[in-house]
Design a protein around this motif. Structure first.
Motif, PDB file in Angstrom:
ATOM      1  N   GLY A 130       0.839  -1.196   0.000  1.00  0.00           N
ATOM      2  CA  GLY A 130       0.000   0.000   0.000  1.00  0.00           C
ATOM      3  C   GLY A 130       0.870   1.240   0.000  1.00  0.00           C
ATOM      4  O   GLY A 130       1.853   1.314   0.729  1.00  0.00           O
ATOM      5  N   SER A 163      -3.563   3.517  -0.562  1.00  0.00           N
ATOM      6  CA  SER A 163      -3.862   3.093   0.801  1.00  0.00           C
ATOM      7  C   SER A 163      -3.841   4.285   1.738  1.00  0.00           C
ATOM      8  O   SER A 163      -2.904   5.087   1.701  1.00  0.00           O
ATOM      9  N   THR A 220       1.765   0.524   3.599  1.00  0.00           N
ATOM     10  CA  THR A 220       2.536  -0.613   4.098  1.00  0.00           C
ATOM     11  C   THR A 220       3.876  -0.090   4.597  1.00  0.00           C
ATOM     12  O   THR A 220       4.495   0.758   3.969  1.00  0.00           O
TER      13      THR A 220
END
Length: 132
Positions: free
Chosen positions: A11, A66, A70
């Motif tokens: 993400g 996102s 991440t």
């Protein structure tokens, strides 16, 4: 059947910057963009997911927009040669990646390998490793 990793999804906080990074870094390894996905319910929707993989194969690395990117993922890709590692490293840095480990032999930890590791725009590690 022996279990194997099918794909990894990362993400991104800045989708455009991460897309540029992964396009260059993975492209240097021979990966091609296999997927480009948008929200089909919206008119003129922006791309929300990209997938890359070897030509003619399914996507193995996915990038998605996102709200929470991440962090601290380590993606390790096997390649054929030291030249592949060096080309990956150069392309990844030129496309906004940050140095983590320059191309080198890692004799204390991984005998017989030649690696380079670059951080993507969100700090995830992407590594190319070749046999020595």
């Amino acid at each position: 059947m022996t279990p194997h990793l099918d794909s990894v999804t990362v993400g991104a906080s800045d989708f455009a910057a991460s897309a540029e990074f992964y396009e260059a870094a993975l492209g240097a390894l021979g990966f091609v963009r296999t997927h480009e996905l948008v929200d089909e319910e919206e008119d003129d929707a922006a791309v929300e997911a990209l997938g890359w993989g070897p030509a003619g194969a399914p996507a193995q690395v996915w990038l998605v927009t996102s709200g929470v990117p991440t962090r601290d993922v380590h993606v390790r890709l096997r390649v054929a040669s030291r030249l592949d590692v060096e080309e990956f490293h150069s392309a990844a840095l030129a496309a906004g990646g940050r140095e983590h480990a320059a191309p080198r032999r890692w004799t204390p930890y991984r005998r017989g390998e030649f690696n380079a590791i670059v951080r993507d725009p969100d700090g995830n590690l992407v590594e190319a490793v070749a046999p020595e």
